[in-house]
Design an enzyme around this catalytic site. Structure first.
Site, PDB file in Angstrom:
ATOM      1  N   ASP A  74     119.820  37.268   4.109  1.00  0.00           N
ATOM      2  CA  ASP A  74     120.927  37.231   5.057  1.00  0.00           C
ATOM      3  C   ASP A  74     122.199  36.770   4.339  1.00  0.00           C
ATOM      4  O   ASP A  74     122.179  36.425   3.152  1.00  0.00           O
ATOM      5  CB  ASP A  74     120.609  36.261   6.204  1.00  0.00           C
ATOM      6  CG  ASP A  74     119.370  36.675   6.969  1.00  0.00           C
ATOM      7  OD1 ASP A  74     119.105  37.887   7.090  1.00  0.00           O
ATOM      8  OD2 ASP A  74     118.644  35.771   7.445  1.00  0.00           O
ATOM      9  N   HIS A  87     118.698  43.488   3.698  1.00  0.00           N
ATOM     10  CA  HIS A  87     118.793  42.548   4.825  1.00  0.00           C
ATOM     11  C   HIS A  87     117.420  42.062   5.285  1.00  0.00           C
ATOM     12  O   HIS A  87     117.305  41.022   5.947  1.00  0.00           O
ATOM     13  CB  HIS A  87     119.531  43.216   5.978  1.00  0.00           C
ATOM     14  CG  HIS A  87     120.281  42.260   6.851  1.00  0.00           C
ATOM     15  ND1 HIS A  87     120.066  40.895   6.844  1.00  0.00           N
ATOM     16  CD2 HIS A  87     121.258  42.476   7.780  1.00  0.00           C
ATOM     17  CE1 HIS A  87     120.869  40.316   7.720  1.00  0.00           C
ATOM     18  NE2 HIS A  87     121.597  41.250   8.304  1.00  0.00           N
ATOM     19  N   THR A 106     126.844  44.207  -9.881  1.00  0.00           N
ATOM     20  CA  THR A 106     127.802  45.027 -10.619  1.00  0.00           C
ATOM     21  C   THR A 106     129.043  44.190 -10.899  1.00  0.00           C
ATOM     22  O   THR A 106     129.675  43.677  -9.970  1.00  0.00           O
ATOM     23  CB  THR A 106     128.204  46.279  -9.824  1.00  0.00           C
ATOM     24  OG1 THR A 106     127.021  47.003  -9.434  1.00  0.00           O
ATOM     25  CG2 THR A 106     129.089  47.180 -10.670  1.00  0.00           C
ATOM     26  N   ARG A 145     110.129  34.359   8.639  1.00  0.00           N
ATOM     27  CA  ARG A 145     111.074  35.475   8.578  1.00  0.00           C
ATOM     28  C   ARG A 145     110.442  36.806   9.020  1.00  0.00           C
ATOM     29  O   ARG A 145     111.092  37.854   8.979  1.00  0.00           O
ATOM     30  CB  ARG A 145     111.623  35.607   7.154  1.00  0.00           C
ATOM     31  CG  ARG A 145     112.785  36.565   7.065  1.00  0.00           C
ATOM     32  CD  ARG A 145     113.423  36.646   5.702  1.00  0.00           C
ATOM     33  NE  ARG A 145     114.509  37.607   5.768  1.00  0.00           N
ATOM     34  CZ  ARG A 145     115.708  37.348   6.253  1.00  0.00           C
ATOM     35  NH1 ARG A 145     115.984  36.136   6.709  1.00  0.00           N
ATOM     36  NH2 ARG A 145     116.636  38.288   6.314  1.00  0.00           N
TER      37      ARG A 145
END
Length: 210
Positions: free
Chosen positions: A190, A186, A165, A13
């Site tokens: 993803d 991000h 939330t 990544r």
């Protein structure tokens, strides 16, 4: 608490991480409607039960346990704990409490009760001292439902933990639904990872027994 640095040279990544952390800093949020019908019927106290379900799926995936060390290098904790809000009606303010995560709901609930009893009456913003670095925030807004919710963090581009939330649950077609907004970074998460987390959370809720 154990923090494991990531070897960027071996991390699949790396390109995505560096792009969304430094080149195009990006956080995003999404709001979901969770079916909490079975949880509402099972007899458990709602707030700690949701905290435990959320913490369980967060701890199941490394991308939701990530942070930057003092030198800005990414890594992940072996375990993270929910830090949650408690509302004070007399002052119309809130405090933050945290409870150590335990895979056993019974053990977590007992610890949550102790924390509420000892620190729930404290009106300081950090009612229970010593909030650990390996924690993630959860808020409850039980006065209204919502279809969208977004946090605007001025210095949030270095914050990798998810933020949850919850809103007021409501009934539709005989089911009880709960709005849940999740804000993520991000650089580490993803849409695939976020949807997997929410789907696994819903699967846990569907297994509740009355």
């Amino acid at each position: 608490m154990k923090f494991t640095p990531i070897d960027l040279a071996q991390w699949p990544r790396r390109e995505h991480f560096e792009h969304y952390l430094a080149q195009v800093p990006c956080t995003y949020s999404a709001t979901f409607s969770l079916d909490v019908t079975r949880l509402r019927a099972c007899g458990k106290k709602f707030y700690p039960a949701m905290l435990h379900h959320i913490a369980s799926v967060v701890n199941a995936h490394r991308e939701f346990r990530m942070a930057l060390d003092e030198e800005g290098r990414p890594g992940f904790y072996d375990l993270v704990h929910p830090c949650y809000t408690v509302f004070h009606e007399d002052t119309e303010t809130f405090s933050n409490l945290w409870t150590g995560y335990d895979p056993s709901y019974e053990a977590f609930y007992a610890a949550w009760l102790r924390d509420r009893e000892e620190f729930g009456g404290c009106h300081a913003m950090e009612a229970k001292p010593g909030t650990p670095e390996n924690s993630f925030p959860v808020s409850m807004i039980p006065w209204a439902s919502f279809e969208g919710f977004n946090l605007n963090l001025q210095k949030g581009y270095g914050y990798l933990a998810p933020i949850f939330t919850m809103g007021r649950f409501y009934e539709r077609d005989g089911r009880v639904l709960l709005p849940l907004a999740v804000q993520v970074h991000h650089a580490v998460c993803d849409g695939f990872h976020l949807c997997r987390l929410v789907n696994e959370l819903q699967a846990r809720l569907d297994r509740e027994e009355a």
